[in-house]
Design a protein around this motif. Structure first.
Motif, mmCIF file in Angstrom:
data_model
loop_
_atom_site.group_PDB
_atom_site.id
_atom_site.type_symbol
_atom_site.label_atom_id
_atom_site.label_comp_id
_atom_site.label_asym_id
_atom_site.label_seq_id
_atom_site.Cartn_x
_atom_site.Cartn_y
_atom_site.Cartn_z
ATOM 1 N N ASP A 97 -22.490 -2.652 45.266
ATOM 2 C CA ASP A 97 -23.469 -3.659 45.708
ATOM 3 C C ASP A 97 -24.582 -3.812 44.673
ATOM 4 N N ALA A 98 -25.010 -2.701 44.102
ATOM 5 C CA ALA A 98 -26.064 -2.742 43.077
ATOM 6 C C ALA A 98 -25.581 -3.477 41.832
ATOM 7 N N ARG A 99 -24.331 -3.249 41.452
ATOM 8 C CA ARG A 99 -23.753 -3.934 40.297
ATOM 9 C C ARG A 99 -23.732 -5.446 40.539
ATOM 10 N N LEU A 100 -23.315 -5.849 41.730
ATOM 11 C CA LEU A 100 -23.269 -7.274 42.068
ATOM 12 C C LEU A 100 -24.674 -7.876 42.125
ATOM 13 N N LEU A 101 -25.626 -7.097 42.619
ATOM 14 C CA LEU A 101 -27.012 -7.575 42.660
ATOM 15 C C LEU A 101 -27.536 -7.804 41.251
ATOM 16 N N LYS A 102 -27.251 -6.878 40.354
ATOM 17 C CA LYS A 102 -27.704 -7.030 38.971
ATOM 18 C C LYS A 102 -27.097 -8.277 38.331
ATOM 19 N N ILE A 103 -25.822 -8.476 38.535
ATOM 20 C CA ILE A 103 -25.152 -9.665 37.991
ATOM 21 C C ILE A 103 -25.795 -10.930 38.556
ATOM 22 N N GLY A 113 -36.847 5.259 49.127
ATOM 23 C CA GLY A 113 -38.241 5.013 48.746
ATOM 24 C C GLY A 113 -38.456 3.695 48.021
ATOM 25 N N VAL A 114 -37.441 2.830 48.029
ATOM 26 C CA VAL A 114 -37.561 1.548 47.317
ATOM 27 C C VAL A 114 -37.260 0.358 48.226
ATOM 28 N N LEU A 115 -37.337 0.559 49.533
ATOM 29 C CA LEU A 115 -37.013 -0.529 50.451
ATOM 30 C C LEU A 115 -37.920 -1.736 50.224
ATOM 31 N N ASP A 116 -39.215 -1.517 50.098
ATOM 32 C CA ASP A 116 -40.146 -2.633 49.883
ATOM 33 C C ASP A 116 -39.844 -3.370 48.578
ATOM 34 N N THR A 117 -39.468 -2.631 47.554
ATOM 35 C CA THR A 117 -39.123 -3.243 46.266
ATOM 36 C C THR A 117 -37.829 -4.041 46.398
ATOM 37 N N LEU A 118 -36.862 -3.503 47.121
ATOM 38 C CA LEU A 118 -35.613 -4.223 47.363
ATOM 39 C C LEU A 118 -35.881 -5.510 48.139
ATOM 40 N N ILE A 119 -36.795 -5.465 49.084
ATOM 41 C CA ILE A 119 -37.155 -6.666 49.846
ATOM 42 C C ILE A 119 -37.780 -7.709 48.927
ATOM 43 N N GLU A 120 -38.553 -7.273 47.942
ATOM 44 C CA GLU A 120 -39.105 -8.222 46.971
ATOM 45 C C GLU A 120 -37.991 -8.916 46.194
ATOM 46 N N VAL A 121 -36.972 -8.149 45.806
ATOM 47 C CA VAL A 121 -35.827 -8.736 45.100
ATOM 48 C C VAL A 121 -35.096 -9.701 46.038
ATOM 49 N N GLN A 122 -34.909 -9.281 47.273
ATOM 50 C CA GLN A 122 -34.254 -10.134 48.264
ATOM 51 C C GLN A 122 -35.017 -11.449 48.432
ATOM 52 N N ASP A 123 -36.332 -11.350 48.571
ATOM 53 C CA ASP A 123 -37.145 -12.549 48.782
ATOM 54 C C ASP A 123 -37.162 -13.445 47.540
ATOM 55 N N LEU A 133 -36.066 -5.086 40.102
ATOM 56 C CA LEU A 133 -34.646 -4.755 40.181
ATOM 57 C C LEU A 133 -34.368 -3.421 39.497
ATOM 58 N N ASP A 134 -34.958 -3.213 38.334
ATOM 59 C CA ASP A 134 -34.755 -1.962 37.595
ATOM 60 C C ASP A 134 -35.204 -0.754 38.407
ATOM 61 N N ILE A 135 -36.307 -0.887 39.131
ATOM 62 C CA ILE A 135 -36.800 0.206 39.977
ATOM 63 C C ILE A 135 -35.764 0.550 41.039
ATOM 64 N N ALA A 160 -33.422 4.027 41.252
ATOM 65 C CA ALA A 160 -33.444 4.859 42.459
ATOM 66 C C ALA A 160 -32.031 5.076 42.982
ATOM 67 N N ILE A 161 -31.216 4.032 42.940
ATOM 68 C CA ILE A 161 -29.826 4.147 43.392
ATOM 69 C C ILE A 161 -29.066 5.101 42.481
ATOM 70 N N ASP A 162 -29.220 4.953 41.181
ATOM 71 C CA ASP A 162 -28.530 5.840 40.242
ATOM 72 C C ASP A 162 -28.898 7.299 40.470
ATOM 73 N N ARG A 163 -30.182 7.561 40.663
ATOM 74 C CA ARG A 163 -30.629 8.942 40.909
ATOM 75 C C ARG A 163 -30.049 9.478 42.216
ATOM 76 N N ALA A 164 -30.067 8.646 43.262
ATOM 77 C CA ALA A 164 -29.541 9.077 44.557
ATOM 78 C C ALA A 164 -28.042 9.317 44.480
ATOM 79 N N VAL A 165 -27.314 8.447 43.789
ATOM 80 C CA VAL A 165 -25.870 8.612 43.645
ATOM 81 C C VAL A 165 -25.553 9.951 42.977
ATOM 82 N N ALA A 166 -26.224 10.242 41.887
ATOM 83 C CA ALA A 166 -25.987 11.499 41.172
ATOM 84 C C ALA A 166 -26.298 12.699 42.061
ATOM 85 N N GLU A 167 -27.387 12.607 42.796
ATOM 86 C CA GLU A 167 -27.791 13.733 43.634
ATOM 87 C C GLU A 167 -26.852 13.909 44.835
ATOM 88 N N ILE A 168 -26.434 12.811 45.434
ATOM 89 C CA ILE A 168 -25.508 12.894 46.573
ATOM 90 C C ILE A 168 -24.185 13.488 46.109
#
Length: 113
Positions: A35-41, A68-78, A93-95, A99-107
């Motif tokens: 989903d993040a890849r598609l969002l970036k594209i 911790g980036v929900l508000d930032t994601l909402i800005e991208v959405q809007d 978007l970079d933020i 955050a997704i990359d860090r969470a993916v690695a940690e999960i």
């Protein structure tokens, strides 16, 4: 565990069912990076509708895992929803993507996936 994401909401939802928590973690790894890849594209190509749809789809999961980036994601959405043509959203978007990359690695590490 949980430096770049938190399991509090998931534990409450799962009633501490570890198998269910692991299933949600696997689902996160399967869906969110794509989903993040598609969002970036979509953002890179200024496809406002696709940007809106991708960001909107990601919101519940980003919130559930408390990245911790929900508000930032909402800005991208809007940005996509309201077709804010004069606004540059790549920094936001970079933020979100970092955050997704860090969470993916940690999960992956935390759940041995």
């Amino acid at each position: 565990m949980g430096q770049h994401y938190k399991l509090d909401k998931i534990r409450a939802l799962a009633d501490n069912d570890q198998e269910f928590i692991e299933t949600l973690a696997m689902t996160f790894l399967e869906e969110v990076p794509e989903d993040a890849r598609l969002l970036k594209i979509a953002v890179d190509s200024k496809d406002y509708l696709a940007s809106y749809k991708s960001a909107h789809k990601m919101k519940p999961t980003i919130d559930l895992f408390d990245l911790g980036v929900l508000d930032t994601l909402i800005e991208v959405q809007d940005w996509g929803k309201f077709e804010k043509k004069g606004e540059v959203i790549t920094d936001k978007l970079d933020i979100v993507l970092e955050a997704i990359d860090r969470a993916v690695a940690e999960i992956k590490q935390d759940f041995n996936l």
